[in-house]
Enzyme design. Sequence first.
Site, mmCIF file in Angstrom:
data_model
loop_
_atom_site.group_PDB
_atom_site.id
_atom_site.type_symbol
_atom_site.label_atom_id
_atom_site.label_comp_id
_atom_site.label_asym_id
_atom_site.label_seq_id
_atom_site.Cartn_x
_atom_site.Cartn_y
_atom_site.Cartn_z
ATOM 1 N N HIS A 1 0.868 -1.129 -0.073
ATOM 2 C CA HIS A 1 0.022 0.038 -0.063
ATOM 3 C C HIS A 1 0.947 1.177 0.099
ATOM 4 O O HIS A 1 1.411 1.623 1.073
ATOM 5 C CB HIS A 1 -0.924 0.022 1.177
ATOM 6 C CG HIS A 1 -1.650 1.294 1.510
ATOM 7 N ND1 HIS A 1 -2.617 1.545 0.350
ATOM 8 C CD2 HIS A 1 -1.838 2.297 2.142
ATOM 9 C CE1 HIS A 1 -3.187 2.873 0.752
ATOM 10 N NE2 HIS A 1 -2.598 3.249 1.976
ATOM 11 N N GLY B 1 -3.825 8.545 4.807
ATOM 12 C CA GLY B 1 -4.370 9.933 4.888
ATOM 13 C C GLY B 1 -3.169 10.952 5.084
ATOM 14 O O GLY B 1 -3.273 12.264 5.562
ATOM 15 N N ILE B 2 -1.746 10.574 5.014
ATOM 16 C CA ILE B 2 -0.753 11.201 5.526
ATOM 17 C C ILE B 2 -0.397 12.086 4.253
ATOM 18 O O ILE B 2 0.376 13.303 4.518
ATOM 19 C CB ILE B 2 0.495 10.380 5.937
ATOM 20 C CG1 ILE B 2 1.454 11.202 6.838
ATOM 21 C CG2 ILE B 2 1.269 9.652 4.915
ATOM 22 C CD1 ILE B 2 2.449 10.391 7.605
ATOM 23 N N LYS C 1 0.252 11.054 0.745
ATOM 24 C CA LYS C 1 0.787 10.202 -0.407
ATOM 25 C C LYS C 1 0.662 10.548 -1.722
ATOM 26 O O LYS C 1 1.479 10.937 -2.628
ATOM 27 C CB LYS C 1 0.995 8.633 -0.343
ATOM 28 C CG LYS C 1 1.691 8.209 1.307
ATOM 29 C CD LYS C 1 1.751 6.516 1.157
ATOM 30 C CE LYS C 1 0.386 5.986 1.007
ATOM 31 N NZ LYS C 1 -0.290 6.259 2.491
ATOM 32 N N ASP D 1 -1.483 3.681 -4.375
ATOM 33 C CA ASP D 1 -2.208 2.969 -3.594
ATOM 34 C C ASP D 1 -2.032 1.570 -3.722
ATOM 35 O O ASP D 1 -1.745 0.844 -2.546
ATOM 36 C CB ASP D 1 -3.659 2.848 -3.985
ATOM 37 C CG ASP D 1 -4.776 2.351 -2.812
ATOM 38 O OD1 ASP D 1 -4.413 2.873 -1.559
ATOM 39 O OD2 ASP D 1 -5.768 1.679 -3.089
ATOM 40 N N ARG E 1 18.586 14.955 12.194
ATOM 41 C CA ARG E 1 18.800 16.054 11.702
ATOM 42 C C ARG E 1 20.152 16.130 11.177
ATOM 43 O O ARG E 1 20.483 17.203 10.727
ATOM 44 C CB ARG E 1 18.605 17.050 12.853
ATOM 45 C CG ARG E 1 17.458 16.971 13.575
ATOM 46 C CD ARG E 1 17.483 17.889 14.848
ATOM 47 N NE ARG E 1 17.299 19.070 14.764
ATOM 48 C CZ ARG E 1 16.365 20.116 14.796
ATOM 49 N NH1 ARG E 1 15.225 19.187 14.991
ATOM 50 N NH2 ARG E 1 16.616 21.273 14.683
#
Length: 313
Positions: free
Chosen positions: A141, A159-160, A162, A180, A247
Amino acid sequence: MEKFTIKDLTDNLKFEIISGQDKLDTEIKSYGINRAGLELADYFKPFKDQSEWRATLMSTKESGYMLQFDEETKIKKYTQLMKCGIPVLIITNKFKDKTLIKVAKRLNFPLLRSDYPITIQLVQKIQDIYDIYFSPTAEEHAALMNIFGTGVLIKGKSGIGKSELCLDLIKHNHLFIGDDRIILTNKSNKIIGRVHPILKNLIEIRGIGIFDIVKSNGYQVIMNESPVELVVELVEYKEQNIDNSDRLGNDWSKFKILGVEIEHIQIPVSAGRSLVNIIESAVAQFKINKSKQFENVFDVIHKRTKEFLSSKK
């Protein structure tokens, strides 16, 4: 592994069907192509399982060999070949012995003809089709883009963002493979990705729905498949109010797909961050890491610190 039939072979390579039209649903269970030299010389390797027999190809050499025999001998040899267990016979336009066609039609045996001018090219094309059906396969996915010539698998929870990221990358002239449902195949220890056929060229954007990338952006932004060289995982910027993100640019890990380790990096997602620029920079850094120009960032900082301190003495 999907069931692979003679019909799949003919549909993909546009073979002419000479005989055995009602046997196209016969399954091809063994990977690879066999040349019929030894079998035409009456040597048949014994197999415990008939499914071990491969599809068989005949071209110039086999034709020249068979033309030296009388009609009765040729009929006997071809009959033995077609009854030994092979699922299908493929000939090229260079195969000139018409007795084969006569025997195949009498036995209603699947016989296909190719118009490829060079036999080795035909073999390679057949192997490419075999790879799709016989190679180890998995489904993710995720979304798949080709960025600066590098296949990038974009993962992250639902929902992030993509799909939205893919849309932005397309606007930056990068190539879209799929969204998807990405099918991943291990071909000779290289991971190749393509979209599930049902979702080809389609993308879903929340609030807009599903639309066709080709109709909105044109064929020039589409790739059918791409090697997967980098996995980018989108993660929430903060988890439990703790920023765990890298970082210093040293947090490249490995992500295993079908036994192959792929470079992997996590990219935090938050409001105000330009994900397109970050992804492009990540791919650029990935390409630098693979090149002779790579220099470890900690070594660079250490070297500059020493030079700075020396200049202060």
